[in-house]
Design a protein around this motif. Structure first.
Motif, mmCIF file in Angstrom:
data_model
loop_
_atom_site.group_PDB
_atom_site.id
_atom_site.type_symbol
_atom_site.label_atom_id
_atom_site.label_comp_id
_atom_site.label_asym_id
_atom_site.label_seq_id
_atom_site.Cartn_x
_atom_site.Cartn_y
_atom_site.Cartn_z
ATOM 1 N N ASN A 1 -24.528 -17.746 5.201
ATOM 2 C CA ASN A 1 -23.545 -18.458 4.384
ATOM 3 C C ASN A 1 -24.115 -18.878 3.040
ATOM 4 N N LEU A 2 -25.393 -19.246 3.024
ATOM 5 C CA LEU A 2 -26.012 -19.584 1.749
ATOM 6 C C LEU A 2 -26.095 -18.357 0.852
ATOM 7 N N GLY A 3 -26.449 -17.213 1.418
ATOM 8 C CA GLY A 3 -26.516 -15.986 0.624
ATOM 9 C C GLY A 3 -25.180 -15.655 -0.016
ATOM 10 N N ILE A 4 -24.103 -15.792 0.749
ATOM 11 C CA ILE A 4 -22.762 -15.538 0.198
ATOM 12 C C ILE A 4 -22.450 -16.537 -0.901
ATOM 13 N N ALA A 5 -22.794 -17.813 -0.701
ATOM 14 C CA ALA A 5 -22.545 -18.839 -1.717
ATOM 15 C C ALA A 5 -23.291 -18.531 -3.018
ATOM 16 N N LEU A 6 -24.550 -18.119 -2.891
ATOM 17 C CA LEU A 6 -25.342 -17.796 -4.084
ATOM 18 C C LEU A 6 -24.757 -16.612 -4.834
ATOM 19 N N GLN A 7 -24.350 -15.576 -4.100
ATOM 20 C CA GLN A 7 -23.804 -14.395 -4.759
ATOM 21 C C GLN A 7 -22.459 -14.680 -5.411
ATOM 22 N N PHE B 1 -35.916 -18.469 -8.274
ATOM 23 C CA PHE B 1 -36.810 -18.036 -7.203
ATOM 24 C C PHE B 1 -38.199 -18.646 -7.416
ATOM 25 N N HIS B 2 -38.661 -18.613 -8.645
ATOM 26 C CA HIS B 2 -39.989 -19.135 -8.952
ATOM 27 C C HIS B 2 -40.097 -20.602 -8.553
ATOM 28 N N TYR B 3 -39.113 -21.389 -8.924
ATOM 29 C CA TYR B 3 -39.200 -22.823 -8.656
ATOM 30 C C TYR B 3 -39.030 -23.137 -7.179
ATOM 31 N N SER B 4 -38.297 -22.319 -6.448
ATOM 32 C CA SER B 4 -38.156 -22.559 -5.018
ATOM 33 C C SER B 4 -39.405 -22.144 -4.250
ATOM 34 N N PHE B 5 -40.198 -21.199 -4.807
ATOM 35 C CA PHE B 5 -41.416 -20.745 -4.147
ATOM 36 C C PHE B 5 -42.621 -21.636 -4.473
ATOM 37 N N ALA B 6 -42.552 -22.351 -5.602
ATOM 38 C CA ALA B 6 -43.732 -22.980 -6.185
ATOM 39 C C ALA B 6 -44.458 -23.935 -5.249
ATOM 40 N N PHE B 7 -43.737 -24.611 -4.355
ATOM 41 C CA PHE B 7 -44.354 -25.638 -3.518
ATOM 42 C C PHE B 7 -44.742 -25.118 -2.126
ATOM 43 N N LEU B 8 -44.628 -23.820 -1.919
ATOM 44 C CA LEU B 8 -44.927 -23.246 -0.604
ATOM 45 C C LEU B 8 -46.404 -22.894 -0.468
ATOM 46 N N PRO B 9 -46.905 -22.771 0.769
ATOM 47 C CA PRO B 9 -48.271 -22.275 0.975
ATOM 48 C C PRO B 9 -48.414 -20.858 0.411
ATOM 49 N N ARG B 10 -49.628 -20.506 0.047
ATOM 50 C CA ARG B 10 -49.861 -19.223 -0.621
ATOM 51 C C ARG B 10 -49.428 -18.036 0.233
ATOM 52 N N MET C 1 -36.965 -24.707 6.015
ATOM 53 C CA MET C 1 -36.101 -24.067 5.029
ATOM 54 C C MET C 1 -36.129 -24.789 3.688
ATOM 55 N N PHE C 2 -37.275 -25.346 3.390
ATOM 56 C CA PHE C 2 -37.480 -26.112 2.163
ATOM 57 C C PHE C 2 -37.141 -25.296 0.906
ATOM 58 N N ALA C 3 -37.679 -24.079 0.804
ATOM 59 C CA ALA C 3 -37.449 -23.252 -0.386
ATOM 60 C C ALA C 3 -35.982 -22.835 -0.532
ATOM 61 N N PRO C 4 -35.317 -22.364 0.538
ATOM 62 C CA PRO C 4 -33.893 -22.063 0.400
ATOM 63 C C PRO C 4 -33.057 -23.278 0.008
ATOM 64 N N LYS C 5 -33.465 -24.477 0.465
ATOM 65 C CA LYS C 5 -32.727 -25.678 0.084
ATOM 66 C C LYS C 5 -32.841 -25.936 -1.421
ATOM 67 N N ILE C 6 -33.973 -25.619 -2.006
ATOM 68 C CA ILE C 6 -34.118 -25.747 -3.455
ATOM 69 C C ILE C 6 -33.203 -24.744 -4.159
ATOM 70 N N MET C 7 -33.188 -23.503 -3.655
ATOM 71 C CA MET C 7 -32.279 -22.498 -4.203
ATOM 72 C C MET C 7 -30.840 -22.975 -4.115
ATOM 73 N N GLU C 8 -30.499 -23.539 -2.994
ATOM 74 C CA GLU C 8 -29.141 -24.051 -2.782
ATOM 75 C C GLU C 8 -28.782 -25.081 -3.848
ATOM 76 N N ARG C 9 -29.691 -25.998 -4.119
ATOM 77 C CA ARG C 9 -29.415 -27.046 -5.094
ATOM 78 C C ARG C 9 -29.312 -26.495 -6.514
ATOM 79 N N ILE C 10 -30.199 -25.576 -6.865
ATOM 80 C CA ILE C 10 -30.173 -25.003 -8.217
ATOM 81 C C ILE C 10 -28.872 -24.242 -8.449
ATOM 82 N N TYR C 11 -28.486 -23.428 -7.491
ATOM 83 C CA TYR C 11 -27.256 -22.656 -7.664
ATOM 84 C C TYR C 11 -26.021 -23.541 -7.616
ATOM 85 N N PHE C 12 -26.053 -24.583 -6.797
ATOM 86 C CA PHE C 12 -24.908 -25.489 -6.752
ATOM 87 C C PHE C 12 -24.746 -26.209 -8.089
ATOM 88 N N HIS C 13 -25.854 -26.553 -8.729
ATOM 89 C CA HIS C 13 -25.781 -27.161 -10.055
ATOM 90 C C HIS C 13 -25.222 -26.167 -11.079
#
Length: 286
Positions: free
Chosen positions: A155-161, A20-29, A234-246
């Motif tokens: 669908n991403l939420g189900i994939a992550l869980q 979560f931290h790494y997916s949030f890091a590049f977002l506006p405050r 959906m930049f941050a969720p895409k990062i989550m997607e990649r981390i969990y897929f790895h």
């Protein structure tokens, strides 16, 4: 509700060193702050169900009931808990439907009353409540343009869980929880008693290969459902997607042996994945 619950969000927020931290890091405050409010609520709710500090089952059930009442108070007036009042303000600011917060509570309640799943349909319902609900909570914070992006979030939420479940099969078994559907254990001839005894057998490997392929299907479905115009939002969720897929790939690389070995993605790799996607998105816009 006692002070032991009040302190839980502090632990949750200080422990945001995760995917979560790494997916949030590049977002506006403004978006980071809103997402942290949602994350604090999710962590606190989860802690009520899982933290050993809370105590016995009856106490967890009672605390979760009171937590639901406090959430309702926050949405209709004012709660005794600052984290919920802040969450209510964020929900109003970003027009987040409140039903998603209650869906998460329903999913956590399932964890208190249910430790077996007969079919994948039952498990998918659980994943939808505890994970897709979080994706839908955060969706409005990202501000997508296309209504179809909602299906991406689900669908991403189900994939992550599902990935979490596969990674933690051994750990959950030690607590007497088996999320893998009973119909699948029977299909591959892997008895529940072997799972609880953490026996890595050819049958377990085949079972895990099947479950991992199913999780991959949800990742693929999510990618296919994301409209092109919302890839940047959906930049941050895409990062989550990649981390969990790895993480899922690591399970495969471990030959699906999550019973004898802990499978995880080191933080520096999570950061590199996030950085790589940030650069790609900046340069290519996708």
């Amino acid at each position: 509700m006692g002070s032991d619950i009040v302190l839980m969000p502090l632990r949750g927020l200080s422990g945001v060193r995760s995917s979560f931290h790494y997916s949030f890091a590049f977002l506006p405050r403004s978006q980071r702050d809103a997402l942290k409010a949602v994350y604090a609520f999710c962590r606190m709710t989860d802690d009520i169900a899982d933290s050993p500090e809370v105590g016995e089952l009856n106490r967890r059930v009672e605390l979760l009931r009171k937590w639901r009442e406090e959430l309702e108070s926050a949405f209709h007036g004012r709660s005794n808990y600052a984290v919920l009042n802040h969450l209510s303000a964020i929900a109003k600011r970003f027009n987040i439907p409140v039903m998603h917060f209650y869906d998460l509570l329903r999913g956590v309640e399932m964890d208190l009353t249910k430790n077996r799943y007969a079919t994948f349909e039952e498990l998918r319902e659980y994943c939808t409540l505890v994970a897709a609900s979080v994706g839908l909570m955060t969706l409005e914070i990202f501000g997508p343009r296309n209504a179809r992006t909602r299906e991406y979030a689900v669908n991403l939420g189900i994939a992550l869980q599902l990935t979490n479940i596969l990674r933690d099969v051994g750990i959950d078994g030690s607590y007497g929880r088996i999320y893998l559907p009973a119909e699948d254990l029977r299909r591959f001839g892997y008895p529940e008693s072997d799972l609880l005894a953490r026996k890595y057998t050819p049958q377990f490997r085949e079972l895990m290969e099947f479950e991992t392929a199913r999780a991959e299907e949800y990742f693929q479905r999510a990618r296919a459902l994301l409209p092109a115009e919302d890839r940047r939002a959906m930049f941050a969720p895409k990062i989550m997607e990649r981390i969990y897929f790895h993480t899922l790939l690591r399970i495969k690389q471990a030959d699906y042996n999550v019973l004898d070995h802990e499978v995880s993605l080191p933080r520096f790799l999570q950061f590199l994945i996030a950085l790589k996607y940030w650069v790609k998105q900046r340069l290519l816009g996708r």
